[in-house]
Design an enzyme around this catalytic site. Sequence first.
Site, PDB file in Angstrom:
ATOM      1  N   ARG A  48    -104.120   9.282 100.207  1.00 28.90           N
ATOM      2  CA  ARG A  48    -103.781  10.589  99.639  1.00 28.90           C
ATOM      3  C   ARG A  48    -104.502  11.751 100.315  1.00 28.90           C
ATOM      4  O   ARG A  48    -103.869  12.774 100.578  1.00 28.90           O
ATOM      5  CB  ARG A  48    -104.123  10.605  98.150  1.00 28.90           C
ATOM      6  N   LYS A 154    -106.338  -8.674  94.730  1.00 24.14           N
ATOM      7  CA  LYS A 154    -106.428  -8.996  93.319  1.00 24.14           C
ATOM      8  C   LYS A 154    -106.761  -7.729  92.543  1.00 24.14           C
ATOM      9  O   LYS A 154    -107.235  -6.776  93.168  1.00 24.14           O
ATOM     10  CB  LYS A 154    -107.475 -10.062  93.066  1.00 24.14           C
ATOM     11  N   ASP A 183    -107.392 -13.813  98.357  1.00 27.47           N
ATOM     12  CA  ASP A 183    -108.548 -14.141  97.523  1.00 27.47           C
ATOM     13  C   ASP A 183    -109.698 -14.261  98.512  1.00 27.47           C
ATOM     14  O   ASP A 183    -109.742 -15.213  99.302  1.00 27.47           O
ATOM     15  CB  ASP A 183    -108.317 -15.477  96.811  1.00 27.47           C
ATOM     16  N   HIS A 184    -110.606 -13.293  98.479  1.00 24.15           N
ATOM     17  CA  HIS A 184    -111.581 -13.266  99.573  1.00 24.15           C
ATOM     18  C   HIS A 184    -112.498 -14.492  99.573  1.00 24.15           C
ATOM     19  O   HIS A 184    -113.127 -14.810 100.571  1.00 24.15           O
ATOM     20  CB  HIS A 184    -112.365 -11.944  99.602  1.00 24.15           C
ATOM     21  N   LYS A 188    -114.233 -17.336 102.935  1.00 22.95           N
ATOM     22  CA  LYS A 188    -115.622 -17.739 103.203  1.00 22.95           C
ATOM     23  C   LYS A 188    -115.626 -19.085 103.923  1.00 22.95           C
ATOM     24  O   LYS A 188    -114.946 -20.026 103.499  1.00 22.95           O
ATOM     25  CB  LYS A 188    -116.404 -17.851 101.886  1.00 22.95           C
ATOM     26  N   GLU A 222    -124.217 -13.667  89.767  1.00 26.78           N
ATOM     27  CA  GLU A 222    -124.416 -12.432  90.536  1.00 26.78           C
ATOM     28  C   GLU A 222    -125.599 -11.672  89.959  1.00 26.78           C
ATOM     29  O   GLU A 222    -125.746 -11.593  88.734  1.00 26.78           O
ATOM     30  CB  GLU A 222    -123.176 -11.548  90.441  1.00 26.78           C
ATOM     31  N   ASP A 241    -111.782 -11.644  86.133  1.00 19.55           N
ATOM     32  CA  ASP A 241    -112.330 -11.149  87.400  1.00 19.55           C
ATOM     33  C   ASP A 241    -112.769 -12.283  88.335  1.00 19.55           C
ATOM     34  O   ASP A 241    -112.621 -12.186  89.547  1.00 19.55           O
ATOM     35  CB  ASP A 241    -113.518 -10.228  87.088  1.00 19.55           C
ATOM     36  N   HIS A 246    -111.092 -16.761  91.867  1.00 21.81           N
ATOM     37  CA  HIS A 246    -112.077 -17.370  92.774  1.00 21.81           C
ATOM     38  C   HIS A 246    -112.520 -18.768  92.316  1.00 21.81           C
ATOM     39  O   HIS A 246    -112.525 -19.718  93.089  1.00 21.81           O
ATOM     40  CB  HIS A 246    -113.321 -16.495  92.895  1.00 21.81           C
TER      41      HIS A 246
HETATM   42  C1  BG6 Z   1    -114.701  -9.701  93.323  1.00 21.21           C
HETATM   43  C2  BG6 Z   1    -114.966  -9.322  91.897  1.00 21.21           C
HETATM   44  O1  BG6 Z   1    -113.420 -10.259  93.449  1.00 21.21           O
HETATM   45  O2  BG6 Z   1    -115.671 -10.650  93.741  1.00 21.21           O
HETATM   46  C3  BG6 Z   1    -116.355  -8.749  91.757  1.00 21.21           C
HETATM   47  O3  BG6 Z   1    -114.015  -8.355  91.479  1.00 21.21           O
HETATM   48  C4  BG6 Z   1    -117.384  -9.714  92.300  1.00 21.21           C
HETATM   49  O4  BG6 Z   1    -116.660  -8.429  90.412  1.00 21.21           O
HETATM   50  C5  BG6 Z   1    -116.991 -10.162  93.713  1.00 21.21           C
HETATM   51  O5  BG6 Z   1    -118.634  -9.058  92.335  1.00 21.21           O
HETATM   52  C6  BG6 Z   1    -117.904 -11.273  94.174  1.00 21.21           C
HETATM   53  O6  BG6 Z   1    -117.662 -11.506  95.529  1.00 21.21           O
HETATM   54  P1  BG6 Z   1    -118.804 -12.126  96.465  1.00 21.21           P
HETATM   55  O7  BG6 Z   1    -118.119 -12.347  97.752  1.00 21.21           O
HETATM   56  O8  BG6 Z   1    -119.896 -11.112  96.505  1.00 21.21           O
HETATM   57  O9  BG6 Z   1    -119.237 -13.378  95.780  1.00 21.21           O
END
Ligand code: BG6
Length: 485
Positions: A48, A154, A183-184, A188, A222, A241, A246
């Site tokens: 934007r 996501k 899905d990141h 990994k 975390e 989340d 994940h």
């Molecule tokens: C994200 C969540 O998908 O993954 C976050 O929305 C979370 O809340 C994060 O902190 C964790 O990712 P990583 O790679 O730091 O474990």
Amino acid sequence: MSSAADGCVLVIFGASGDLTRRKLLPAVYNLIESGHLPGGFAILGVARPAIDEAAYRAQMRERVADIEGEPLDAAKWKRIEERLHYISGEFNDVGLYAALAQTLGELTRRYAIPPNFLFYFAIPPDLFGTVARHLADARLTVEADGWRRVIVEKPFGYDLESARALNAELASGLQESQIYRIDHYLGKETVQNILAFRFANGIFEPTWNRRYVDHVQMTVGEEAGVEARGAYYDKAGALRDMVQNHMFQLLTLVAMEPPISFRAEDVRNEKVKVLHAVQPFDDGDVRQHVVRAQYGGYTKEQHVSPTSRTETFTAMRLMIDSWRWAGVPFYLRTGKRMRRRWTEIAVQFKTAPYMLFRETPVECTNPNVLALRIQPDEGISLSFDAKVPGPLERLATVTMNFSYAEYFKEEPSTGYETLLFDAMTGDQTLFHRMDIVEAGWQVVDPILRAWQRDTISALPVYPPNSDGPVDVDRLLERDGRRWRS
Ligand code: BG6
């Protein structure tokens, strides 16, 4: 990863946002370093803010350098910057897509890039449908002369129903083979290694079942709280989340049957079966086998409701109805503001029979634990009992350890490198297929509904920097087990 990506233009919707500077551009930067970017490549940012291209490039240079934490390599950054373009506009304006089509035409001609377009939706999910529809209307999703792919971030839906609605919006202009639901966690290395570990080694798979495995513990802890993401998180909570996506991905990789090949459909066919086999929760199961809690001080976070009942921690006991896993509990826990950052899958094996050690000082034998350390301190360890040197028969638990950092000496990556690269090569293995997303929601929906109905029970609060609420220990103690710490 295959070795060569197709030439293409990466179009990032939401190019001024957090994800672009924190993950996507650093990932492109790392791909240049590893030599995996195609020669015919350009990035077109769409967002934007009405700024010009030079200002956009300068902003990104500064922000990516901040993320990298060191001055950028001038030659590498130059390669990105020379091909980094920007257009601004409103995502619901038809004019933006006309400008987009025109710019894509210009870029492919100028750099002799084949007309392959990778559209990255780094935007809030409520805009996915709008952007997909406009792209389709502008005929930018039609694969006549090259491929067109869309990566969506996501959260994919808020529950089963909204996920289906969102998918219907995307599907109106795109085939499933064009949709890459990211899905990141699957980017990994340590997560990808789960399949290599299980299926490239002969000695683990024969023991990977109910005959030898006592239970499995999966932890994603975390240290950080919700930080600046209160508005999103307060509507999501830990179950949506972290667990539905994940952690369920980790679960499928650990519990799946061997696929007949590593082709995307074969792997995804096996993954979805695991989620379909999870025993459904009724209200009684939710009360007994699922824990939720909130960290102290959460309701004072920015953009969080002062009366919020959103869980920042959840844990559960899952059972998988399959021949391999019948009777083997899978315990999952995840939370924010915990004592440490720690993602681990621990497979605990059954103990050896004790009888040999009667009439010795040994009081019990300890179970072997295979720990897959996803992050940090990435690696794998196996613990076993060994005889303590000396004349008495005494045992101690010792550990064999493999550390990625020591062994491979790899540069850290964002996890997005592999995923971007795979999308450029058309490999969907590491992306969610829609039926996997649905199967995940099918497991968590009854929990969400049970929580929603229960407005009376107090939501346990756990102290920040702790291991979570006390209730989480009961989940295992009831089964005569303990969490790893
Ligand atoms: C994200 C969540 O998908 O993954 C976050 O929305 C979370 O809340 C994060 O902190 C964790 O990712 P990583 O790679 O730091 O474990």
